[in-house]
Design an enzyme around this catalytic site. Structure first.
Site: not given
Ligand code: BG6
Length: 479
Positions: A183, A377
């Site tokens: 990201e 993701e």
């Molecule tokens: C993304 C990241 O921004 O979102 C991850 O690449 C992160 O590292 C994921 O875990 C979800 O966010 P969160 O805050 O729910 O862990």
């Protein structure tokens, strides 16, 4: 068109733990767990000199969740067995920079760290699971921040190249996809996570530092792509941004213009540079307006132009709203705050659930870059309840079903989608709020926010569901 690969993802700092065994302290290791209030969520996304000093103090009584992760350093091989049983086509992991190079400046990487990744990568490969390797997912050796001010310094490009060169030389034949930075646009909307900037106690991050740091990451990205191609590595090079699927709050021209501006800087800026190889036209006026004055050499411009990525990828969790109206009612998103959308439900953390937004994003990204696309993701963060060894997470199954349906539709519409990776395929510490309670996995890990628990793994209902889904997709593609 190639079929979609269905996978899962984790990151080193959120998953591994293994704080000793030669690993150096990194920026994520300095974030203590703070019970959640909306203020605390924000407070944990910062790195200040004070937090660093406290984190370095061995007598500190705070709990630092990233130092424990969910013990992947200990359970990694067993977890690969679970991934195999699940039938993953693809697994995304990242390498902890400070596990290999504790201060970033060592000539030779930490042997124990090399052994750990070696056994995991080989086992994935032997089990026929393709590998998507994030070279750097947020965390940076703390020593580089303290000595060089992190990514604001070009010296960090050289240190990153020492790290990425080693990783490519060691495991280059076994990796299918390379992602130099997770990201990358987080450098703008979350400068601590993205470019490891330490916030001055009473002042906002200076835009010049943010955009200079991003520029140095673009250069490191291009140098990595160049080196990988010179080494004839079989894997493809990928860039990744976080996507927010913006909608205007009203049809007013003002809200629509606001949307265009938000999209440009928050979402497209980094990908425009890494995929098209040039700074976009809107960068110069933006820099002028915000006193961004660093110089970009002709040599850097050439490097960026000649070493663009093969594949574009993004994370997507929820959609967002743009408006010029003040006082619209707010909710949280991935490291950002947005306006509430009355048409959508939200997770317990306020992230708005919008499967169609994913299809919308796939179309937009493909249309803009005309390169294969990967959903790097996506997933649903929720409280799960362990009940006699079982976890009934129907809400996660529903989230998957609805999102997968939209991905398949986007593919049918002509988008060249190559892969999908469910975030936190096994429970890990939340990057946004340092909690264990916000779980994404289809595999449960018995641990709580303060690091208590057996760390034993349990299959959730979503494990069986995802396994069947992957199987069905495979058989359909064989027909
Ligand atoms: C993304 C990241 O921004 O979102 C991850 O690449 C992160 O590292 C994921 O875990 C979800 O966010 P969160 O805050 O729910 O862990």
């Amino acid at each position: 068109m190639d079929r979609i690969l269905w996978g899962g993802a984790t990151s080193a700092s959120q998953y591994e733990g293994g704080f000793t065994d030669g690993k150096g302290m990194d920026t994520q290791d300095c974030r203590p767990y703070l019970p959640r209030t909306s203020d605390a969520t924000t407070a944990t996304r910062l790195l200040t000199k004070k937090l660093i000093e406290e984190a370095k103090d061995p007598s500190s009584d705070k709990f630092y969740p990233f130092r424990k992760g969910t013990k992947g350093y200990e359970y990694g091989l067993q977890d690969v067995d679970l991934f195999k049983e699940l039938g993953l086509d693809l697994y995304r992991l990242s390498i902890s920079w400070s596990r290999l190079y504790p201060t970033g400046e060592e000539e030779i990487p930490n042997e124990k760290g090399v052994e750990y990744y070696d056994k995991i990568i080989k086992k994935l490969h032997e089990n026929g699971i393709k590998i998507f390797l994030t070279i750097n997912h947020y965390a940076m050796p703390l020593a580089i921040v303290e000595k060089y001010r992190g990514w604001t310094n070009r010296k960090t490009i050289d240190l990153y190249m020492r790290f990425s060169k080693f990783v490519m030389a060691k495991w280059g034949d076994l990796i299918d996809f390379w992602l130099p930075f997770n990201e990358i646009n987080a450098g703008y909307f979350s400068p601590f996570n993205g470019v490891s900037l330490v916030k001055n106690e009473n002042k906002d991050y200076a835009y010049n530092d943010v955009f200079l740091s991003l520029h140095n990451q673009f250069v490191a990205n291009a140098k990595t792509v160049k080196l990988g191609r010179e080494m004839n590595l079989p894997g493809k090079f990928v860039a990744m941004v976080s996507c927010f699927c913006y909608y205007p709050l009203t049809p007013s021209p003002e809200d629509n213009l606001e949307l265009v501006k938000d999209e440009q800087i928050n979402q497209w800026y980094c990908m425009d540079i890494l995929s098209r190889g040039e700074y976009p036209y809107y960068a110069k006026p933006f820099f002028k307006k915000h006193d961004v004055t660093f110089e970009i050499s002709e040599e850097d411009r050439r490097l960026l132009k000649n070493n663009t990525v093969d594949i574009v990828s993004f994370s997507y969790y929820s959609s967002s709203i743009c408006t010029v109206q003040e006082n619209s009612s707010q909710t949280a998103g991935n490291l950002v705050v947005t306006t509430k959308n009355p048409y959508l439900k939200a997770s317990e953390w306020g992230w708005q659930i919008d499967p169609i937004g994913l299809r919308n994003t796939l179309n937009k990204v493909y249309d803009r870059y005309q390169k294969p696309v990967i959903v790097a993701e996506n997933g649903f963060g929720a409280h799960d309840k362990l009940d006699n060894g079982e976890i009934h997470d129907q809400y996660r199954i529903d989230y998957f079903k609805e999102h997968f349906d939209q991905i398949i539709k986007a593919k049918e519409e002509g988008v060249d989608v190559r892969a999908y990776m469910a975030w936190g395929i096994i429970d890990i510490v939340s990057a946004g709020s340092c909690e264990m309670d916000k779980r994404y996995g289809v595999i449960y890990v018995d641990a709580d926010n303060e690091g208590h628990g057996s760390y034993k793994r349990y299959k959730k209902d979503s494990f069986e569901w995802y396994k069947n889904f992957i199987n069905e997709q495979r058989s359909k593609n064989k027909e």
